[in-house]
Design an enzyme around this catalytic site. Structure first.
Site, PDB file in Angstrom:
ATOM      1  CB  SER A   1      67.708  65.302  -5.442  1.00  0.00           C
ATOM      2  OG  SER A   1      66.723  65.815  -6.334  1.00  0.00           O
TER       3      SER A   1
ATOM      4  CG  ASP B   1      70.512  69.208 -11.976  1.00  0.00           C
ATOM      5  OD1 ASP B   1      69.422  68.639 -12.656  1.00  0.00           O
ATOM      6  OD2 ASP B   1      70.833  68.706 -10.839  1.00  0.00           O
TER       7      ASP B   1
ATOM      8  CG  HIS C   1      69.049  65.634 -10.737  1.00  0.00           C
ATOM      9  ND1 HIS C   1      69.572  66.710 -10.083  1.00  0.00           N
ATOM     10  CD2 HIS C   1      68.239  64.723 -10.254  1.00  0.00           C
ATOM     11  CE1 HIS C   1      68.616  66.717  -8.774  1.00  0.00           C
ATOM     12  NE2 HIS C   1      67.808  65.483  -8.935  1.00  0.00           N
TER      13      HIS C   1
END
Length: 272
Positions: free
Chosen positions: A95, A224, A253
């Site tokens: 991320s 995601d 995610h």
């Protein structure tokens, strides 16, 4: 507990497990190095040296008022790698951490990095603009900032459902995993959590991706809900000279459950 001193004096906490070729992990928002504990143990068990830090303002690192921006995050990472004199490094980022390692590899590595692996990473750029019409609108990130300010404890509890996909039928993610997301998030300073939203949403990594000249895997779940795959991995792969795309069907995610097992297998193969 080990700490590294950044150029501006910030104290950056890090974990250093095992011996061998270094594998350096960078976590997502609003987490800490604890998010990588399974992977740190995995690489250490297989003859590597696993290192992960708490980004400034997060976890056990200094809660600085200034410096909650991508370039300073990268400077902190560079200082850690240089002070530990790490070479032949494999970088791993999730991320926001994916953006951090991409920018470090492109601008600060000075030959220290040999491979890059990202998962659910923010590059090339998340926010919607004329150049990126498929991105998320500014209003979406304003809502995140508002949630952090109003009641971040409840906001993190609610956000964990999207983060781990527990709002999908058949999810195998436990309540404990969601609770740990909340636990880590609550260690992040309010100023850092708020400022980091701009850092992860508005930073443009297009030129950084184009500059990477080492082997790279760009991994992402195709469900995601935090960083949409069509505006992240699918756009990032064509920009990198030597990149391989790994798509995990139905994966969210957050790295947990069956997604974590599959991703860790691919990661270990890549670094070995």
């Amino acid at each position: 507990m080990p700490f590294n001193t950044s150029p501006d004096g910030a104290q950056i906490f890090y974990k250093d497990w095992g011996k061998g070729r270094p594998v350096v992990f960078s976590h997502g928002w609003p987490l800490t190095s604890d998010a990588w504990d399974v992977e740190l143990k995995m690489v250490a068990d297989h003859g590597f040296r696993g290192i992960a830090h708490d980004r400034r303002g997060h976890g056990r690192s200094s809660q600085t008022w200034d410096g909650n921006d991508m370039d300073t995050y990268v400077a902190d990472l560079a200082a850690l790698i240089e002070n530990l004199d790490l070479r032949d490094v494999v970088l791993v980022g999730h991320s926001t951490g994916g953006g951090e390692v991409v920018r470090y590899a492109a601008r600060k590595a000075n030959g220290r990095v040999s491979k890059v692996f990202t998962a659910g990473a923010i590059p090339p750029v998340m926010i919607k603009s004329d150049k990126n019409p498929e991105g998320l609108p500014l209003e979406a990130f304003d809502q995140i900032r508002a949630g952090v300010l109003a009641d971040r404890s409840q906001f993190y509890k609610d956000l964990s459902a999207q983060f781990y996909g527990t709002n999908r039928d058949g999810s195998q993610i436990s309540q404990g995993a969601r609770d740990d997301f909340w636990r880590q998030g609550m260690t992040v300073g309010l100023k850092a959590a708020y400022d980091c939203v701009k850092a992860f949403s508005e930073s443009d990594f297009t030129e950084d991706l184009q500059a990477i000249d080492v082997p790279m895997i760009i991994a992402q779940g195709d469900d995601d809900q935090i960083v949409p795959i069509h505006d992240a991995a699918m756009k990032a792969v064509p920009l990198v000279k030597n990149a391989e795309l790994k798509v995990y069907p139905g994966a969210p995610h957050g790295i947990a459950g069956p997604y974590q097992q599959a991703l860790d297998k691919d990661l270990l193969t890549f670094i070995s």
